[in-house]
Every structure is written in C-alpha cells, then in structure tokens.
Enzyme design. Structure first.
Site, short mmCIF file in Angstrom:
data_model
loop_
_atom_site.label_atom_id
_atom_site.label_comp_id
_atom_site.label_asym_id
_atom_site.label_seq_id
_atom_site.Cartn_x
_atom_site.Cartn_y
_atom_site.Cartn_z
N HIS A 24 32.41 37.97 14.23
CA HIS A 24 33.68 37.99 14.94
C HIS A 24 33.91 36.52 15.60
O HIS A 24 34.98 36.17 15.45
CB HIS A 24 33.42 39.00 16.12
CG HIS A 24 33.37 40.34 15.76
ND1 HIS A 24 34.24 41.27 16.33
CD2 HIS A 24 32.78 41.12 14.53
CE1 HIS A 24 33.90 42.61 15.65
NE2 HIS A 24 33.23 42.22 14.65
N ASP A 122 39.44 40.69 20.63
CA ASP A 122 38.79 41.53 19.51
C ASP A 122 39.22 42.90 19.73
O ASP A 122 39.44 43.35 20.58
CB ASP A 122 37.27 41.20 20.03
CG ASP A 122 36.57 41.14 18.82
OD1 ASP A 122 36.68 42.38 17.87
OD2 ASP A 122 35.43 40.87 18.58
N ASN A 372 33.61 38.49 6.32
CA ASN A 372 33.53 36.83 6.22
C ASN A 372 32.63 36.39 5.10
O ASN A 372 33.26 35.34 4.54
CB ASN A 372 32.59 36.47 7.48
CG ASN A 372 33.68 36.67 8.70
OD1 ASN A 372 34.72 36.17 9.08
ND2 ASN A 372 32.93 37.72 9.61
N ASP A 392 32.43 48.40 6.64
CA ASP A 392 33.38 48.20 5.69
C ASP A 392 32.84 47.74 4.20
O ASP A 392 33.69 47.53 3.26
CB ASP A 392 34.36 46.98 6.11
CG ASP A 392 33.72 45.87 6.64
OD1 ASP A 392 32.52 45.90 6.86
OD2 ASP A 392 34.36 44.75 6.59
N GLN A 393 31.66 47.58 4.11
CA GLN A 393 30.97 46.60 2.87
C GLN A 393 31.15 47.26 1.58
O GLN A 393 31.56 46.62 0.60
CB GLN A 393 29.56 46.16 3.19
CG GLN A 393 29.32 45.29 4.54
CD GLN A 393 28.00 45.47 5.12
OE1 GLN A 393 27.13 46.09 4.54
NE2 GLN A 393 27.92 45.05 6.42
N1 UDP Z 1 26.31 33.18 7.91
C1 UDP Z 1 25.75 31.69 8.02
N2 UDP Z 1 24.44 31.59 7.69
C2 UDP Z 1 23.48 32.49 7.03
C3 UDP Z 1 24.13 33.84 7.01
C4 UDP Z 1 25.40 34.04 7.32
O1 UDP Z 1 26.48 31.04 8.56
O2 UDP Z 1 22.47 32.04 6.65
C5 UDP Z 1 27.57 33.42 8.38
C6 UDP Z 1 28.52 33.47 7.24
O3 UDP Z 1 28.80 32.48 6.80
C7 UDP Z 1 29.47 34.67 8.05
C8 UDP Z 1 28.78 35.24 9.07
O4 UDP Z 1 27.64 34.49 9.08
O5 UDP Z 1 30.71 33.67 8.62
C9 UDP Z 1 28.54 36.52 8.62
O6 UDP Z 1 29.54 37.30 8.68
P1 UDP Z 1 29.65 38.60 7.96
O7 UDP Z 1 31.06 39.28 8.24
O8 UDP Z 1 29.67 38.25 6.28
O9 UDP Z 1 28.53 39.67 7.90
P2 UDP Z 1 27.88 40.34 9.55
O10 UDP Z 1 26.76 39.48 9.55
O11 UDP Z 1 29.09 40.49 10.53
O12 UDP Z 1 27.41 41.51 8.67
#
Ligand code: UDP
Length: 474
Positions: A24, A122, A372, A392-393
C-alpha cells in the site's frame, strides 16, 4: 488547463494516508510524488510499525512523510473463534487507535501555514472520510488492487447475497468482466471460507462511495479496457458509468516509465532492508535474460511443502534463479538448499524488486501476483510465471495469462500444491519455449502502453492533471 510549477501561485497542501504495509505504501507514495511534481505540497501519513522501522531513501524527498505513533500491538480479544475473528479484532482495534490520532494530526495541520485541502485515504479505511468532513475538507479513496477486482467487490457490495453463491457454478459471469472460473475470483469471493472477515473489508471500501467525487486506483486505462472481448463493457468503462473512477498508474518510480521525475529511482520507504551489493554483482555476472527472479511479496506465508516444491522445481529447471525468501520464511527451505544450489542460484531475504526486474539478466518473474508486483512486471516488460496464493492474486493471474498474455499460470494439483514438475515446465516454457515467444511479444507491447499512460498527455497524466487543477481552484 496546463499546470506547471510556475503557474501554481501558492502551494495547495494535500494529505495522503496509507496503511503501513509495503504493497500500500509503494503505490500511494508514488501517487504523492506525481502530485508533488505538479506543484502541490504533499504529506504522506502512515503509522510506525511495531515490528519494523521504515527505511527512507532520497527518492521520497519531494513528499513529506509523517508517521503517527500508535500502538497497534495489544489487540483486545472480542471473539475466541478462528482467524476470521482475529482479523476482525485487528481492524476494529486499528480504527479505535488510528482514528483519533489521524483526527488530531489533521487538526494540527489545519492551523499550520499550509492547511490541507484534501485527504486521499487508503480505501480500506473508508471511515477516514468522516474525519476529514469534520474539518470541512474533502476526501477520496485510493484503491491498491486492480480495477477488475474492485469492480467485483463493488458488484458484490451492491448485492451481498452473491457472496458464496457461486460454489456450484463452473463459470461466473459478471458485468464487464471476462467469464471467470471459481478459482479465478478473488479468494474472499470464491466460497472457500478463508478469512471471511476480510470480505467485509473489501466490500466496505464502497460503503460511503456516493459521498466522494473521485476514486483513485493504481492501474492505467488501457490495461483494464482492452480485453479484446466482444460484447463486454470493460471494467473501467463500466465503472465510469457508475462512479467517478480515475486510473493514476502504474504507480512505479518514474525511472522505469517516463523518466520525467528527477531522482525518482526507487519507491523510497522500505519495511525490509535489501542487501543490494550481493545480488547485483551476482546478476551482473549472468547472460542477458538468463535468470528467473522469484518472489512472493511482503506478506504471503507459504506451506513448507509448497516451499520445497518450489525449491526443487527451480533446481530441476536448471535455470539460474534469484529467490527472495523473507527471514520469517527461511526455515521452510529444504536443509542445505542454498549450499547445494550455489552454482545455479542465490537466495536473498529482500531486494529492490524493480531494480532486479529491470536488470538485463532477468528473463522471467515467478510471482504470487500481488497487484504491485504484477504492475511492475508489466511496466518493465518481464514475462511471468504466476503462482497466486490468495486475495486478488488468482484474478491477477487470470489476467496475466489469458487477457494480457504476459505469462503462464503454474497450476495446483488436486491437493492445492503446485508440484515441482509443473514449476520447472512453466519456467522452461516461458523462458525458452514457443509460448514464451508470444509472451515476450505481449510483454513488450504492455511495457510500451504503460509508459505511454504516464508520459506527458497520456491517460494517467491527464487524470492526475485534472485532479490537481480542481484542487487548486477549490
Ligand atoms: N518488494 C520488494 N522487494 C522484494 C519483494 C517485494 O521491493 O524482495 C516490493 C515489490 O516491488 C512490491 C511490493 O514489495 O512493490 C509487494 O507488493 P505486492 O502488491 O506485489 O504484494 P504484497 O506484498 O502486498 O502481497
């Protein structure tokens, strides 16, 4: 009207509030930077995390960051049953603690030199709108998931009886969306019963929507318009007939898109610390497009048996791999795995994901399909192997494979496990197979469209411009 820093006489101040998780913070912070680039004074507000500190980089600099010091640890137990109630307890406690703190913060800002004019909040805390109204300022929600998913939540919000009504149906037909199998719906809607309290969180995003004039979300028009499906009114078009929605993404650092924002090279607020030197050196030593990058995001906790299948799938694919295994997940790796595969792979606890995805050695991304991560891969044109886990995946995976054609979904067996053979086959097919060639062509197309959206005069740029113009003359 054309807006530039020169014709903004006095800076209008806008607040943006983000829930303190990486998925977020990243998109909301990027939206803040785009608003700041149009001449607004922007403050990002979030909370200090109990478990980890936010690491701030230079990239944040046009945006002020304020963290509310609230204690979110001692959650009173109102119910005893399962996980569902724990989550519910958490979000009730969150509101009890954060609402007064946010109100006090806004009150304080109202008597500053730059009283805020607007709060972007948010979307999972719709009650923030009641707070801003008390101070006579307007607000709008920011949605951090795809518009297709939000379209589903909106439709279910309007007709709650639909939740769990699909269990017996092979295909689900919803306005503006392609036909979806049950396992392609967001997990909270597929009748599996996991985390039922989170259904409310998703649906309640729309609880006071008739009171807002804007709904922002992290996507771009073409990504959710061009499904190539005759007779379907697409999600953005359909939602635009219902609500004032504005796509303002992809919300990723400018360096990877239009490169118009100076110093916007990374997100800038990290909950985890990457060990950049190790993996960049390792990637530099590899041939172009020869490495698969593997990550399941910042939150997903995989079963130990699934981690083992991934480990052996990677090894069996015989392709170089860079795998992010967060510290909390590391004891699920097979014993001595890192040592045994050191010739072929590198396991790290966190990385700068965009820097890795954009590295020329990376040819494929095995992802949990967080929104993301999906947008990042689309924006830098990296083909994907989709291994969705929850929320949502599964829907994002469906779009990756069937709608945009930028990846392949690795499928679970009857016991809900993606086996090592399936993983190895998908990796090889995307990286070296016939299907991979088509996927690479599509990835290139979507990369160009993502850049076009944020570049000067693109759909996202226009949407942001329109909002800023309204704000300046409010
Ligand atoms: N991310 C990162 N480094 C990592 C793994 C993930 O910077 O080693 C970042 C990635 O670039 C993304 C965020 O963490 O922007 C993860 O968001 P996402 O919506 O993909 O998944 P969530 O963590 O919310 O399940």
């Amino acid at each position: 009207m054309e807006i530039s820093e020169q014709n903004v006489k006095s800076k209008a101040h806008i607040l943006c509030y983000s829930f303190a998780v990486q998925g977020h913070l990243n998109p909301i912070l990027q939206f803040c930077k785009r608003l700041a680039s149009k001449g607004l004074k922007v403050t990002l507000v979030s909370t200090i995390s109990a478990s980890s500190k936010l690491i701030k980089t230079q990239s944040c600099s046009p945006v002020d960051v304020e963290l509310l010091d609230v204690d979110l640890r001692d959650i009173p137990k109102t119910s005893k049953e399962c996980e569902r109630d724990e989550t519910q307890d958490y979000f009730e406690h969150y509101k009890t603690v954060v609402a007064p703190s946010l109100a006090a913060f806004i009150e304080n800002q109202m008597s500053s030199n730059y009283p805020p004019k607007f709060l972007v909040y948010d979307s999972i805390i719709p009650w923030a709108l009641d707070i801003t109204k008390r101070f006579g300022i307007d607000g709008a929600p920011f949605f951090t998931q795809s518009w297709s998913c939000n379209t589903m939540y909106y439709q279910f919000y309007r007709e709650k009886s639909k939740v769990n009504a699909f269990e017996d149906q092979a295909m689900v037909l919803l306005p503006s969306l392609p036909p979806l199998k049950i396992n392609e719906l967001p997990s909270f809607l597929n009748g599996s019963g996991t985390y039922p309290s989170l259904i409310d969180l998703c649906l309640n995003q729309f609880s006071n929507i008739e009171e807002v004039n804007w709904l922002f979300f992290s996507s771009f028009d073409k990504l959710e318009e061009e499904f190539g499906l005759a007779n379907f009114l697409q999600p953005i078009t359909w939602m635009a007939t219902q609500l004032p929605v504005k796509a303002i993404g992809p919300t990723i650092p400018s360096k990877y898109l239009d490169n118009r924002l100076k110093n916007d090279k990374d997100y800038g607020l990290n909950l985890f610390k990457p060990n950049t030197e190790t993996y960049l050196k390792w990637l530099d030593s590899k041939q172009p497009a020869s490495v698969i990058y593997v990550s399941f995001g910042s939150l997903a906790a995989l079963e130990k048996s699934q981690m083992e299948e991934i480990a052996w799938g990677l090894k069996n694919s015989n392709i170089f791999f860079l795998w992010v295994v967060r510290e909390s997940e590391s004891d699920k790796l097979p014993k001595n795995f890192s040592e045994e595969t050191s010739e072929k792979g590198l396991v790290v606890s966190w990385c700068s994901q965009l820097e890795v995805l954009a590295h020329e050695s990376v040819g494929c991304f095995m992802t949990h399909c967080g929104w993301n991560s999906t947008l990042e891969a689309v924006s830098v044109g990296v083909p994907m192997v989709a291994m969705p886990q929850w929320t949502d995946q599964p829907t994002n995976a469906k779009f990756i494979e069937d709608v945009w054609g930028v990846g392949m979904r690795a499928r679970e067996n009857g016991e809900g496990i993606v086996k090592r053979e399936e993983i190895a086959v998908c990796i090889r097919e995307v990286m070296e197979g016939e299907r991979g060639k088509e996927i690479k062509r599509n990835s290139k197309k979507w990369k160009d469209l993502a850049k076009e959206a944020v570049d000067e005069g693109g759909s996202t740029d226009k949407n942001i411009q329109e909002f800023v113009a309204k704000l300046l003359y409010m």
